[in-house]
Design a protein around this motif. Structure first.
Motif, PDB file in Angstrom:
ATOM      1  N   LEU A   1     -10.390   5.169  -0.403  1.00 34.04           N
ATOM      2  CA  LEU A   1      -9.026   5.310   0.086  1.00 34.04           C
ATOM      3  C   LEU A   1      -8.071   4.444  -0.728  1.00 34.04           C
ATOM      4  N   LEU A   2      -8.448   3.195  -0.953  1.00 38.26           N
ATOM      5  CA  LEU A   2      -7.606   2.253  -1.686  1.00 38.26           C
ATOM      6  C   LEU A   2      -7.414   2.686  -3.137  1.00 38.26           C
ATOM      7  N   VAL A   3      -8.483   3.048  -3.799  1.00 35.82           N
ATOM      8  CA  VAL A   3      -8.396   3.477  -5.197  1.00 35.82           C
ATOM      9  C   VAL A   3      -7.553   4.743  -5.314  1.00 35.82           C
ATOM     10  N   GLY A   4      -7.739   5.671  -4.404  1.00 39.18           N
ATOM     11  CA  GLY A   4      -6.947   6.905  -4.423  1.00 39.18           C
ATOM     12  C   GLY A   4      -5.466   6.634  -4.249  1.00 39.18           C
ATOM     13  N   TRP A   5      -5.131   5.741  -3.321  1.00 41.72           N
ATOM     14  CA  TRP A   5      -3.727   5.407  -3.080  1.00 41.72           C
ATOM     15  C   TRP A   5      -3.115   4.710  -4.297  1.00 41.72           C
ATOM     16  N   ILE A   6      -3.839   3.764  -4.869  1.00 42.06           N
ATOM     17  CA  ILE A   6      -3.334   3.069  -6.055  1.00 42.06           C
ATOM     18  C   ILE A   6      -3.127   4.064  -7.194  1.00 42.06           C
ATOM     19  N   ARG A   7      -4.063   4.969  -7.368  1.00 40.05           N
ATOM     20  CA  ARG A   7      -3.938   5.987  -8.414  1.00 40.05           C
ATOM     21  C   ARG A   7      -2.667   6.807  -8.189  1.00 40.05           C
ATOM     22  N   GLU A   8      -2.441   7.225  -6.946  1.00 40.18           N
ATOM     23  CA  GLU A   8      -1.216   7.978  -6.636  1.00 40.18           C
ATOM     24  C   GLU A   8       0.030   7.179  -6.981  1.00 40.18           C
ATOM     25  N   MET A   9       0.033   5.907  -6.629  1.00 40.32           N
ATOM     26  CA  MET A   9       1.213   5.085  -6.880  1.00 40.32           C
ATOM     27  C   MET A   9       1.434   4.877  -8.385  1.00 40.32           C
ATOM     28  N   LEU A  10       0.371   4.662  -9.136  1.00 41.63           N
ATOM     29  CA  LEU A  10       0.495   4.429 -10.567  1.00 41.63           C
ATOM     30  C   LEU A  10       0.884   5.686 -11.338  1.00 41.63           C
ATOM     31  N   LEU A  11       0.408   6.813 -10.868  1.00 40.60           N
ATOM     32  CA  LEU A  11       0.723   8.068 -11.561  1.00 40.60           C
ATOM     33  C   LEU A  11       2.039   8.672 -11.098  1.00 40.60           C
ATOM     34  N   GLY A  12       2.693   7.993 -10.171  1.00 40.24           N
ATOM     35  CA  GLY A  12       4.009   8.445  -9.726  1.00 40.24           C
ATOM     36  C   GLY A  12       3.985   9.682  -8.854  1.00 40.24           C
ATOM     37  N   ALA A  13       2.888   9.909  -8.173  1.00 39.58           N
ATOM     38  CA  ALA A  13       2.793  11.086  -7.316  1.00 39.58           C
ATOM     39  C   ALA A  13       3.720  10.988  -6.121  1.00 39.58           C
ATOM     40  N   ARG A  14       4.156   9.797  -5.780  1.00 40.96           N
ATOM     41  CA  ARG A  14       5.062   9.614  -4.639  1.00 40.96           C
ATOM     42  C   ARG A  14       6.467   9.416  -5.141  1.00 40.96           C
TER      43      ARG A  14
ATOM     44  N   ARG B   1       9.467   1.280   8.155  1.00 40.62           N
ATOM     45  CA  ARG B   1      10.212   2.547   8.108  1.00 40.62           C
ATOM     46  C   ARG B   1      11.144   2.625   6.897  1.00 40.62           C
ATOM     47  N   GLN B   2      11.600   1.486   6.398  1.00 41.66           N
ATOM     48  CA  GLN B   2      12.529   1.470   5.261  1.00 41.66           C
ATOM     49  C   GLN B   2      11.803   1.436   3.909  1.00 41.66           C
ATOM     50  N   ALA B   3      10.494   1.456   3.918  1.00 42.40           N
ATOM     51  CA  ALA B   3       9.735   1.416   2.668  1.00 42.40           C
ATOM     52  C   ALA B   3      10.011   2.678   1.849  1.00 42.40           C
ATOM     53  N   ARG B   4       9.839   2.570   0.538  1.00 42.89           N
ATOM     54  CA  ARG B   4      10.005   3.744  -0.321  1.00 42.89           C
ATOM     55  C   ARG B   4       9.017   4.836   0.084  1.00 42.89           C
ATOM     56  N   SER B   5       7.781   4.434   0.341  1.00 42.28           N
ATOM     57  CA  SER B   5       6.782   5.352   0.897  1.00 42.28           C
ATOM     58  C   SER B   5       5.846   4.550   1.782  1.00 42.28           C
ATOM     59  N   MET B   6       5.347   5.208   2.798  1.00 44.56           N
ATOM     60  CA  MET B   6       4.399   4.548   3.689  1.00 44.56           C
ATOM     61  C   MET B   6       3.254   5.519   3.957  1.00 44.56           C
ATOM     62  N   THR B   7       2.052   5.055   3.689  1.00 49.25           N
ATOM     63  CA  THR B   7       0.849   5.845   3.924  1.00 49.25           C
ATOM     64  C   THR B   7       0.026   5.138   4.979  1.00 49.25           C
ATOM     65  N   TYR B   8      -0.394   5.894   5.974  1.00 49.01           N
ATOM     66  CA  TYR B   8      -1.224   5.350   7.056  1.00 49.01           C
ATOM     67  C   TYR B   8      -2.533   6.121   7.078  1.00 49.01           C
TER      68      TYR B   8
END
Length: 70
Positions: free
Chosen positions: A57-70, A28-35
């Motif tokens: 799913l994994l590649v999409g999530w990593i892409r989001e994290m690297l591109l700063g979408a979150r 719950r304290q994570a900067r972002s959590m995707t389930y």
């Protein structure tokens, strides 16, 4: 504080959903959590479709994290 991805296999016979729920609560304290749930997948991702779905799913999530979408 970091970004967390929790993936559950819909038909997992080794890790019960209650365990996944505990992980979700623990982060719950994570900067972002995707389930996400891989529909129809078993624990081992034993079908090609399950493996593709997980990889996508994994590649999409990593892409989001690297591109700063979150």
């Amino acid at each position: 504080r970091s970004d967390v991805l929790i993936v559950e296999s819909e038909r997992d016979d080794l890790v019960p959903h209650a365990t996944i729920a505990n992980y979700i609560a623990a982060f719950r304290q994570a900067r972002s959590m995707t389930y996400r749930v891989v529909d129809g997948a078993d624990h081992a991702l034993s079908t090609p479709a399950s493996k593709r779905a997980y990889a996508s799913l994994l590649v999409g999530w990593i892409r989001e994290m690297l591109l700063g979408a979150r």
